[in-house]
Enzyme design. Structure first.
Site, PDB file in Angstrom:
ATOM      1  N   ARG A  30      -6.004  -1.332   5.201  1.00  0.00           N
ATOM      2  CA  ARG A  30      -5.015  -1.221   4.175  1.00  0.00           C
ATOM      3  C   ARG A  30      -3.916  -0.059   4.535  1.00  0.00           C
ATOM      4  NH1 ARG A  30      -7.772   0.520  -1.329  1.00  0.00           N
ATOM      5  NH2 ARG A  30      -5.649   0.391  -1.887  1.00  0.00           N
TER       6      ARG A  30
ATOM      7  N   GLU B 107      -3.061  -8.381  -9.153  1.00  0.00           N
ATOM      8  CA  GLU B 107      -3.385  -8.251 -10.550  1.00  0.00           C
ATOM      9  C   GLU B 107      -2.287  -7.648 -11.324  1.00  0.00           C
ATOM     10  OE1 GLU B 107      -6.718  -6.440 -13.820  1.00  0.00           O
ATOM     11  OE2 GLU B 107      -6.806  -6.175 -11.231  1.00  0.00           O
TER      12      GLU B 107
ATOM     13  N   LYS C   4      -3.175   2.406  -7.699  1.00  0.00           N
ATOM     14  CA  LYS C   4      -2.400   1.872  -8.788  1.00  0.00           C
ATOM     15  C   LYS C   4      -2.801   2.883 -10.097  1.00  0.00           C
ATOM     16  CE  LYS C   4      -1.817  -2.537  -8.900  1.00  0.00           C
ATOM     17  NZ  LYS C   4      -1.874  -3.965  -9.427  1.00  0.00           N
TER      18      LYS C   4
END
Length: 540
Positions: free
Chosen positions: A254, A28, A264
């Site tokens: 992850r 994104e 983020k």
């Protein structure tokens, strides 16, 4: 040894489910990529597309214009390209907005979606819990034609933000909360970075992502474990939207690293509050920050290969990442000398006219014997800690009437020193012991220590930036703000050999006995960032 993703692909190829592997990396554009994204890029590109001769798409999930920006798009493309991944197919979710709208209309016509007037808070409160089913909206059985008309009004800008939503009609009693009539479209009058003001309704991620994968023919949609509970919704959407050869989603653990912020949202907060010098601050775990710090694509790829791919969440030691770049720089980095805490040393048996060129080995690890010239005069800088009037036990450097070798030069003997009023040493006096030049020494003089130095008459001033992790080490589960390391940057005014004055930006050197340093990318002055120390404490 293969990982579980490779096992799945091997089975799919053998069974004929797919003939060509197509993967994607779908960031994104609401921030810069961080090291966690490196793992995903390496898996989707190197570990899958390249390994199986397939196709790799860099696709931006730009479905939320309120948080997205072209700056982030450009930075992400640059980062992916820097890592060596293919950027010939740069795609955008917004390219498929028309198709997503068609899919939403199809779901309404099939009785699989409806327009609701609940607020986000009302949706949350009626969704239920892990042990209690959700409550159906009063609009759940709204007539299809009415939902179609309202959805068109939403698209045409006749509905204010938050007044109406489109929800999938699935099962409010599902044990998987994600299947309890999730919101798939919302009204948002916000200019899009690529579509402008064409749209005022935007799809939610869980609705948009499977459609993007299906349109692009993605064979293996690889994501992290937090999306495992979303997979039933992913499958429901591609099935109910009637895609042929639908994609499949697979989840892996992850990346989590000790003392490293992988959120983020929180990284953006650090940038916005000025806690760091932008997204590419060398303390940031962003790809841009790591690059500016002195990390290389090959060291990050090596790191990802070593941690592997699994289904189990775990935290990686910081030492593993450090060892990857240290091993590479130990092999490749040129050696140089810089004195971080300088004190003047005068050679008393040489006068002011003395200047001599010496051969300095560029990289002893390379084994090629290549050298470059350095100069020595009668005035040098040495590290303050390399001279002690009253040395601690086992001290092997310079003391009054003691000897030490100057790296690549001569053995010297300390013959005196000067102090200020507080007793602090301000000057060291020494003499060269004749016949002890490096490479030509047959004097028989033995010393226990070797120190680095810089010729004071040709030295240049540099700035050495010493970095530590942004987070303090803690076993307690506390918010990042409570673990911030306020001493993560120390700026040192140092003396360096003139050779470093014109060092290329982003070139790394081993400063002898100090660590590995990289010429800063953004400063026009000779600023060097500490990449990593010399000592490898990682247990391999």
């Amino acid at each position: 040894m293969s990982n579980f993703i490779e096992d799945i692909i091997n089975d799919d190829l053998a069974s004929g489910r797919c003939n060509k592997i197509v993967t994607r990396f779908p960031p994104e554009p609401n921030g810069y990529l961080h090291i966690g994204h490196v793992k995903s890029i390496c898996l989707n590109y190197y570990g899958t597309a390249v390994k199986y001769g397939g196709q790799f798409n860099l696709r931006f999930d730009d479905t939320n214009p309120a948080k997205e920006d072209d700056e982030f798009v450009r930075s992400i493309v640059d980062d992916v390209k820097w890592l060596g991944a293919d950027t010939t197919r740069v795609l955008f979710a917004s390219d498929y907005f028309d198709k997503m709208y068609e899919c939403a209309v199809l779901l309404i016509k099939k009785g699989k979606a409806y327009v609701d007037d609940m607020s986000a808070e009302e949706v949350r409160l009626t969704r239920g819990t892990l042990t209690e089913p959700g409550k159906e909206s009063k609009n759940r059985n709204r007539p299809i034609e009415e939902s179609l008309k309202l959805f068109e009004d939403m698209k045409n800008g006749l509905v204010p933000d938050g007044a109406l939503i489109l929800r999938a009609k699935i099962d409010m009693a599902s044990p998987n909360i994600n299947m309890r009539d999730p919101v798939i479209y919302r009204v948002l009058h916000e200019e899009h970075h690529r579509q402008g003001n064409k749209w005022c309704i935007y799809p939610m991620y869980d609705f948009a992502h499977p459609i993007e994968d299906a349109v692009e023919g993605i064979t293996h949609s690889i994501c992290t474990l937090e999306f495992e509970d979303h997979r039933p919704l992913y499958d429901w959407i591609v099935r109910e939207c009637e895609f042929e050869n639908p994609p499949h989603q697979y989840e892996f653990a992850r990346l989590s690293i000790e003392r490293t912020i992988m959120s983020k949202r929180y990284l953006k907060k650090l940038v916005d509050t000025g806690a760091v010098d932008g997204w590419d601050d060398p303390r940031m775990p962003t790809i841009a920050g790591l690059r500016r710090r002195g990390y290389t694509p090959s060291s990050l790829i090596d790191f990802c290969e070593k941690i592997g791919v699994s289904k189990a969440n775990s935290e990686v030691e910081t030492g593993l990442l450090e060892s990857c770049i240290r091993d590479e720089l130990n092999t490749n980095a040129e050696r140089a000398m810089a004195v971080l805490d300088p004190i003047k040393l005068v050679i008393v048996n040489r006068d002011d006219s003395y200047s001599e060129e010496l051969d300095f080995e560029i990289n002893p690890t390379a084994g090629d014997g290549k050298t470059r010239k350095i100069t020595i005069s009668n005035e040098l800088y040495i590290e303050r800690s390399d001279f002690e009037v009253v040395p601690p036990p086992k001290f092997k450097r310079l003391v009054p009437d003691g000897t030490v070798r100057l790296k690549g030069a001569y053995i010297i003997r300390a013959v005196g020193y000067e102090t200020d009023e507080s007793g602090k040493v301000t000057l060291v006096k020494a003499e060269i012991i004749e016949g002890t030049k490096s490479g030509e020494d047959n004097s028989g003089v033995k010393v226990k220590g070797v120190i680095h130095w810089v010729d004071a008459k040709s030295a240049v001033d540099i700035e050495a930036r010493m970095y530590d992790y942004l987070l303090l080490d803690s076993e307690e589960k506390v918010d990042f703000s409570e673990r911030m390391n306020h001493n993560s940057l120390k700026v040192i005014k140092a003396k360096a050999e003139k050779y470093l004055e014109d060092a290329p930006k982003l070139k790394s050197y081993q400063f002898l006995r100090q660590g590995y340093f990289c010429r800063d990318l953004k400063s026009d002055k000779p600023v060097f960032n500490l990449v990593v120390g010399l000592k490898d404490g990682y247990k391999k």
